[in-house]
Scaffold this motif. Structure first.
Motif, short mmCIF file in Angstrom:
data_model
loop_
_atom_site.label_atom_id
_atom_site.label_comp_id
_atom_site.label_asym_id
_atom_site.label_seq_id
_atom_site.Cartn_x
_atom_site.Cartn_y
_atom_site.Cartn_z
N ASP A 42 -0.62 -1.61 30.81
CA ASP A 42 -0.78 -2.11 32.13
C ASP A 42 -2.00 -2.78 32.10
N GLU A 43 -3.00 -2.75 31.08
CA GLU A 43 -4.25 -3.59 31.06
C GLU A 43 -3.81 -5.06 30.78
N MET A 44 -2.80 -5.11 30.02
CA MET A 44 -2.17 -6.54 29.44
C MET A 44 -1.81 -7.12 30.87
N LEU A 45 -0.97 -6.70 31.50
CA LEU A 45 -0.33 -7.06 32.49
C LEU A 45 -1.30 -7.50 33.66
N GLY A 46 -2.53 -6.64 34.00
CA GLY A 46 -3.66 -6.86 34.60
C GLY A 46 -4.41 -8.31 34.41
N ARG A 47 -4.45 -8.40 33.14
CA ARG A 47 -5.09 -9.64 32.51
C ARG A 47 -4.12 -10.80 32.69
N GLY A 48 -2.87 -10.57 33.08
CA GLY A 48 -1.95 -11.68 33.18
C GLY A 48 -1.50 -12.29 31.75
N ILE A 49 -1.27 -11.29 30.79
CA ILE A 49 -0.80 -11.49 29.71
C ILE A 49 0.71 -10.73 29.58
N ALA A 50 1.61 -11.71 29.36
CA ALA A 50 2.97 -10.98 29.35
C ALA A 50 3.31 -10.23 27.84
N PRO A 51 3.94 -9.11 28.13
CA PRO A 51 4.34 -8.75 26.67
C PRO A 51 5.41 -9.42 26.23
N ASP A 52 5.46 -9.53 24.74
CA ASP A 52 6.74 -10.24 24.11
C ASP A 52 7.41 -9.10 23.63
N SER B 74 14.02 -10.53 30.27
CA SER B 74 14.55 -11.64 29.74
C SER B 74 14.00 -11.93 28.32
N LEU B 75 13.51 -10.91 27.54
CA LEU B 75 13.26 -11.02 26.21
C LEU B 75 14.22 -10.61 25.15
N SER B 76 14.37 -11.49 24.19
CA SER B 76 15.39 -11.38 23.14
C SER B 76 15.25 -10.33 22.02
N PRO B 77 15.77 -9.07 21.94
CA PRO B 77 15.39 -8.25 20.82
C PRO B 77 15.91 -8.99 19.46
N ASN B 78 15.18 -8.37 18.58
CA ASN B 78 15.52 -8.88 17.23
C ASN B 78 16.09 -7.72 16.26
N PHE C 294 7.07 -4.95 22.74
CA PHE C 294 8.31 -3.87 23.20
C PHE C 294 8.90 -3.00 21.99
N ASN C 295 8.91 -3.81 20.79
CA ASN C 295 9.21 -3.13 19.59
C ASN C 295 8.30 -1.92 19.12
N ALA C 296 7.00 -2.40 19.41
CA ALA C 296 5.97 -1.18 18.95
C ALA C 296 6.11 0.01 20.08
N LEU C 297 6.31 -0.40 21.26
CA LEU C 297 6.56 0.49 22.13
C LEU C 297 7.94 1.45 21.77
N ILE C 298 8.90 0.72 21.64
CA ILE C 298 10.14 1.33 21.05
C ILE C 298 9.99 2.44 19.80
N LEU C 299 9.04 1.75 19.05
CA LEU C 299 8.71 2.60 17.75
C LEU C 299 7.95 3.83 18.04
N GLY C 300 7.31 3.76 18.93
CA GLY C 300 6.12 4.72 19.41
C GLY C 300 6.91 5.76 20.15
N VAL D 241 -3.97 -9.63 20.18
CA VAL D 241 -4.87 -8.73 19.82
C VAL D 241 -4.26 -7.51 20.52
N TYR D 242 -3.53 -7.64 21.74
CA TYR D 242 -3.01 -6.41 22.40
C TYR D 242 -1.90 -5.99 21.59
N ASN D 243 -1.14 -6.88 21.00
CA ASN D 243 -0.12 -6.44 20.12
C ASN D 243 -0.50 -5.48 19.10
N THR D 244 -1.58 -5.86 18.38
CA THR D 244 -2.22 -5.26 17.34
C THR D 244 -2.70 -3.79 17.77
N LEU D 245 -3.12 -3.51 19.03
CA LEU D 245 -3.71 -2.32 19.65
C LEU D 245 -2.66 -1.48 19.82
N VAL D 246 -1.35 -1.82 20.65
CA VAL D 246 -0.43 -1.45 21.06
C VAL D 246 0.30 -0.72 19.83
N HIS D 247 0.41 -1.70 18.70
CA HIS D 247 1.23 -1.29 17.33
C HIS D 247 0.51 0.02 16.91
#
Length: 333
Positions: free
Chosen positions: A173-183, A214-218, A187-193, A151-157
């Protein structure tokens, strides 16, 4: 339809669906009338099909009329009904009515899924302000949508596709506050933005943060960064990105080469553009029309029309669809 065949509701639904798919809505209505005349009543699937057809045509008023008729006939709408209508209304820019239906979803006892969320946000993103996208997201959360990484990846994208990186960072920041780690997808969405907003240094900072976590770029990560460099006229810095990419065991794909060839051609670096073009085709990749156009344009500007015509011949031989720009380059060269 012959009466002695005694078709059931499922058979009528198939015919109605086919007609709606072909845009023959009046014929579909005739089948609906015939269906009733035979003593059969339309069901949930019948109405969902017809509502979807009206929404595809942008006829949201008629779609809402069908919803009203559906309820009048004591046929309960399901999540598919509501999702189809909300998506249709948002695509048509009828935001207020879409919000009413989103509120109705919860009162009808349905919980939006991550797929519902994805379809709805994509529909509301066209030309909308970020506050509207976020408001629709919050309405779905209020309706019981479970906030997970999808859900968060959809919103960020969706936000980042419109260059709304500041809003997307708040969501992060909201994701992190809920304890949901970005994948990696986050990050691909944020880089695109950041690339879309021409904030290339921020894009590379996001890439560095990605590695730090420690996330692997693709391959999509690197293609986005390379696309950002190409758009900013900084294709000369692509070598560092390519080295990093290969160090991680990733090989360039068709899009990688399209970006590189186009970037070097736009900078009139014919040697590197042609080297990469040859490497690209030797690996079995077929350049896009825009890639050929960039190469041909660079040669044409230098008065090297024979080379442009040779590329034009290769383009046709490889079955690449010619564009108006292709002909303009040859005619104006």
């Amino acid at each position: 339809m012959e009466r002695n065949l005694s078709p059931d509701a499922a058979v009528y639904n198939v015919f109605i669906n086919c007609l709606c798919s072909l845009g023959k809505f009046s014929e579909a209505k005739s089948f609906l009338k015939e269906m009733r005349n035979t003593g059969l009543e339309p069901d949930q699937a019948t109405y969902n099909t017809m509502i979807a057809a009206q929404c595809r045509e942008g006829k949201t008023s008629k779609a809402l009329k069908l919803l009203k008729e559906m309820k009048w006939n004591s046929i309960k709408p399901n999540l598919i009904t509501y999702t189809t209508l909300v998506v249709g209304l948002l695509e048509a820019g009828v935001v207020a009515k879409a919000k009413i239906l989103l509120n109705e979803i919860a009162s009808a006892g349905f919980t939006p899924t991550s797929l519902t969320h994805q379809r709805v946000l994509q529909a509301c993103s066209g030309g909308r302000k970020p506050d509207v996208i976020l408001e629709i997201h919050e309405l779905m959360m209020s309706a019981g949508l479970h906030a997970d990484i999808t859900v968060y990846n959809t919103l960020v994208h969706v936000l980042c596709c419109h260059g709304m990186t500041m809003k997307a960072t708040v969501v992060l920041d909201e994701m992190l506050g809920r304890g949901i780690a970005p994948d990696t997808i986050t990050f691909n969405a944020l880089i695109l933005g950041h690339c879309k907003s021409s904030h290339l240094d921020n894009a590379f900072a996001m890439y560095a943060q990605m590695l730090h976590q420690s996330l692997s770029p693709n391959i999509a990560t690197f293609n986005t960064l390379l696309g950002g460099l190409e758009s900013a006229g900084r294709i000369g810095e692509a070598g560092t990105v390519l080295s990093e990419m290969k160090k991680m065991g990733l090989e360039p794909n068709n899009l990688t080469y399209d970006i590189l060839v186009t970037g070097y051609a736009k900078k009139s670096n014919k040697v590197e553009a042609l080297r990469l073009y040859c490497e690209m085709v030797s690996k079995g990749f077929i350049p896009k029309a825009s890639t050929y156009n960039s190469l041909m344009s660079d040669f044409a500007k230098a008065g090297m029309m024979n080379q442009s015509k040779e590329l034009f011949s290769e383009m046709k031989r490889r079955g690449v669809l010619l564009t108006s720009s292709t002909y303009d380059i040859l005619l104006n060269g």
